[in-house]
Design an enzyme around this catalytic site. Sequence first.
Site, short mmCIF file in Angstrom:
data_model
loop_
_atom_site.label_atom_id
_atom_site.label_comp_id
_atom_site.label_asym_id
_atom_site.label_seq_id
_atom_site.Cartn_x
_atom_site.Cartn_y
_atom_site.Cartn_z
N ASN A 65 4.22 25.81 -17.60
CA ASN A 65 3.26 26.77 -17.06
C ASN A 65 3.35 28.09 -17.80
O ASN A 65 4.39 28.42 -18.38
CB ASN A 65 3.49 26.98 -15.56
N GLY A 115 0.66 20.85 -10.51
CA GLY A 115 0.26 19.44 -10.57
C GLY A 115 -1.09 19.15 -11.16
O GLY A 115 -1.53 17.99 -11.15
N SER A 147 1.93 27.11 -9.32
CA SER A 147 3.05 26.39 -9.92
C SER A 147 4.31 26.49 -9.07
O SER A 147 4.57 27.52 -8.43
CB SER A 147 3.34 26.95 -11.31
N HIS A 166 7.21 28.86 -19.06
CA HIS A 166 8.30 27.93 -18.74
C HIS A 166 7.87 26.54 -19.19
O HIS A 166 6.77 26.09 -18.87
CB HIS A 166 8.57 27.92 -17.24
N HIS A 212 9.51 22.39 -20.49
CA HIS A 212 10.65 21.48 -20.60
C HIS A 212 10.58 20.85 -22.00
O HIS A 212 10.76 19.64 -22.16
CB HIS A 212 10.60 20.42 -19.50
#
Length: 233
Positions: A30, A47, A75, A96, A98
């Site tokens: 996000n 989502g 988020s 942010h 991953h």
Amino acid sequence: MSQYQHIKQKAYEANMQLPKLGLVLFTFGNVSAADRELGVFAIKPSGVPYDELSPEKMVIVDFDGNTVEGSHRPSSDTKTHAVLYKNWPKIGGIVHTHSTYATAWAQSQRCIPIFGTTHADHLTTDIPCAPPMSDEMIQGDYEYQTGFQIIDHFTELGLSYEEVEMVLVGNHAPFTWGKTADKAVYNSAVLESVAQMALLTEQINVNAPRLKDALIKKHFERKHGPDSYYGQS
């Protein structure tokens, strides 16, 4: 038209850069964009796949984490963004992800050593990795505490959030920020690239030395101007 349309547009455009740069899979990431005068930020809804996003779907949240405008749930990381905005007043955008290599370093609970000049073009320090939070913090308001986990680690290391615009959260993943959402995305891409280079460096030479201080200073000042060097912590 919403008075927040400008930051909805900025947040949307910045979020759409994440899949283009290979920094997210599915909805694993996000971006938020803040308006300091209005005391709010726009952030990706929770989502919602990237190919279904639009500026209108961005959610407006205040710096206490309260939803101000938007029909979607913000988020799950919204409270972390809110804590950072509230405590670090010169941030205008937060990312942010991953992303694979940065997250691997975070999961290893290791800082990323400054091995080369690509790293030194952007930072004069290792990329910090905040330790995993305590059980008490985990059992509390986890996303809210993640913000303080980052802030407390910078305080412990004596780092400035204006100079070091990225961090790994131990066992979690990276966060980056900047004066704008676009700069925060740029920092996220730089972090992922440097993380990959550092991994490969250690695979080639497990005893690879850190970059010389003289080279760190030379490359950082060449890119950012004389007297910009802030040294190792």
